[in-house]
Scaffold this active site. Structure first.
Site, PDB file in Angstrom:
ATOM      1  CE  LYS A 154      69.637  47.381   6.833  1.00  0.00           C
ATOM      2  NZ  LYS A 154      69.181  48.054   5.580  1.00  0.00           N
ATOM      3  CD  GLU A 220      71.723  47.925  -3.370  1.00  0.00           C
ATOM      4  OE1 GLU A 220      71.680  48.956  -2.671  1.00  0.00           O
ATOM      5  OE2 GLU A 220      71.732  46.703  -2.923  1.00  0.00           O
ATOM      6  CD  GLU A 264      66.064  46.286   5.879  1.00  0.00           C
ATOM      7  OE1 GLU A 264      66.958  45.670   5.022  1.00  0.00           O
ATOM      8  OE2 GLU A 264      65.111  45.545   6.265  1.00  0.00           O
TER       9      GLU A 264
END
Length: 418
Positions: A154, A220, A264
């Site tokens: 990733k 977040e 992911e």
């Protein structure tokens, strides 16, 4: 609950906000003199700077220990439960910017009756994408080829928008609109020295003026500590929202069922859990994520909670152990950093770093610095990234970054396609 005088400026906060202390703190923010952090836990406003952690203290190496020494020194000077507030950059080319404020005021969370934004007269401005959209897609394609060759699993690739306004940008209005549009997000504003003056070597000596602002509305939570309770809410995997209710729900359902996005997301959750386990006697990691929304995006999110093993572990110790997560960097971390440096034609600075606070008791909150921008006079630099994994489509990742730009652009009253 503590409140402060605002010289009548509360009148600028319209009926969508209840007339409470949190609204007054939002209205009382002053660019160049304040730090604001609004979260579901409450609103924190600081004013003035009593001392600044020096450039050498703020290197990433041993940052939590150096912060503790700094706070211990403040206690010796008679400060009761002092705290540091500020921002830590993504990489190692800048020092962290952490200060001991002169005044700290807290309030309960913002009481937003109806999420909305005050109408804004968009300033005349120019926008320059960095890199150009076509080059961003080529960078995504190059990263995907490296994944096929087994170099990494990733990479989070970002792009920037450089906005130049015909007039000085009203930071307080942008900040207010960010808080109003996403009241459950973590809205922040950190005053910084001008670019190129990011470090000071003298903690108590003359400091450069704080004439640049790093602000945003991050969804977040990197980590919070409250007593022995630890919480993190990693996010990865997303879809843009739609103004059509049926299409909006279809996108949420598509995200919930996406194997690629769950893959992911799992990479990020596993990394966060692995980093927190050594610090916790218990750690609860849900088996599956939930789908949550901001004003602009749907996200996969997992709320991780735990009990702290050692009371001397501060919120900054935890944040430092987590940063950067694969949500803003990639995996493996070192290889992803290399790909980011080779692909992105700009310096991230504090974007994808962390913003927050830590007090002398070790409590604090740190958020991932996304959905954000830097403002300096008439210029604003916006940032947005997308997680690239095997199966990603360059055009889709470009569209995702465009949707994420909407948070700050809408707060500016702008609607240009980017």
């Amino acid at each position: 609950m503590t409140t402060i005088e605002t010289d009548g400026r509360i009148d600028a906060v319209d009926d969508a906000l209840a007339d409470d202390a949190a609204a007054r703190l939002l209205a009382a923010y002053e660019q160049g003199q304040s730090f604001l952090f609004s979260s579901p836990r409450g609103v924190l406003l600081t004013r003035g700077v009593a001392a600044t952690m020096s450039k050498t203290q703020c290197a990433r190496s041993d940052l939590p220990a150096r912060m503790q020494e700094f706070l211990d020194g403040a206690v010796e000077f008679g400060r009761r439960n002092p705290m540091v507030v500020g921002a830590v950059p993504f990489g190692g080319t800048l020092p962290a910017h952490l200060v001991l404020p002169e005044e700290v005021v807290r309030a309960e969370p913002l009481n937003v009756l109806v999420p909305q934004q005050k109408p804004v007269s968009a300033p005349a401005c120019s926008l320059r994408p960095v890199p150009e959209p076509e080059e961003y897609e080529r960078g995504v394609a190059r990263a995907l080829r490296r994944m096929e060759e087994g170099e990494l699993t990733k990479a989070v690739l970002a792009r920037s928008l450089e906005l130049t306004s015909a007039e000085a940008i009203d930071v307080r209005e942008v900040l207010r609109n960010l808080a109003m549009a996403d009241p459950t997000s973590y809205t922040f504003a950190v005053d910084l020295p001008r670019r190129g003056e990011d470090g000071t070597r003298d903690t108590y000596g003359p400091q450069p003026p704080l004439e640049r602002t790093f602000l945003g509305a991050s969804p977040e939570l990197l980590v919070s500590r409250r007593g022995n309770q630890v919480r993190s809410n990693p996010m990865a995997g997303s879809r843009p929202r739609s103004t059509d209710p049926d299409e909006d729900q279809r996108r949420a359902a598509e995200l919930a069922a996406s194997e690629k996005d769950h893959r992911e997301h799992a990479v990020v959750v596993e990394a966060v859990a692995e980093a927190l386990r050594p610090f916790c006697t218990e750690l609860h990691v849900p088996q599956a994520p939930t789908v949550v929304s901001t004003n602009a995006m749907w996200h996969l999110a997992t709320e991780i909670t735990g009990e702290l093993r050692d009371g001397s572990t501060t919120s900054l110790h935890l944040a430092d152990a987590l940063h950067p997560t694969p949500a803003v960097c990639g995996a493996p971390i070192d290889r992803a950093r290399e790909v980011i440096a080779e692909t992105e034609p700009f310096e991230r600075g504090y974007y994808a770093g962390m913003v927050g606070w830590c007090d002398a008791a070790g409590d604090g909150e740190w958020v991932v610095a996304i959905r954000c921008a830097e403002v300096e006079d008439q210029e604003m630099r916006l940032f947005a990234g997308a997680g690239i994994v095997p199966g990603s489509d360059p055009a889709d990742e470009l569209a995702e970054t465009s949707a994420k730009f909407r948070t700050a652009l809408t707060a500016m009253g702008l609607s240009q396609a980017v």
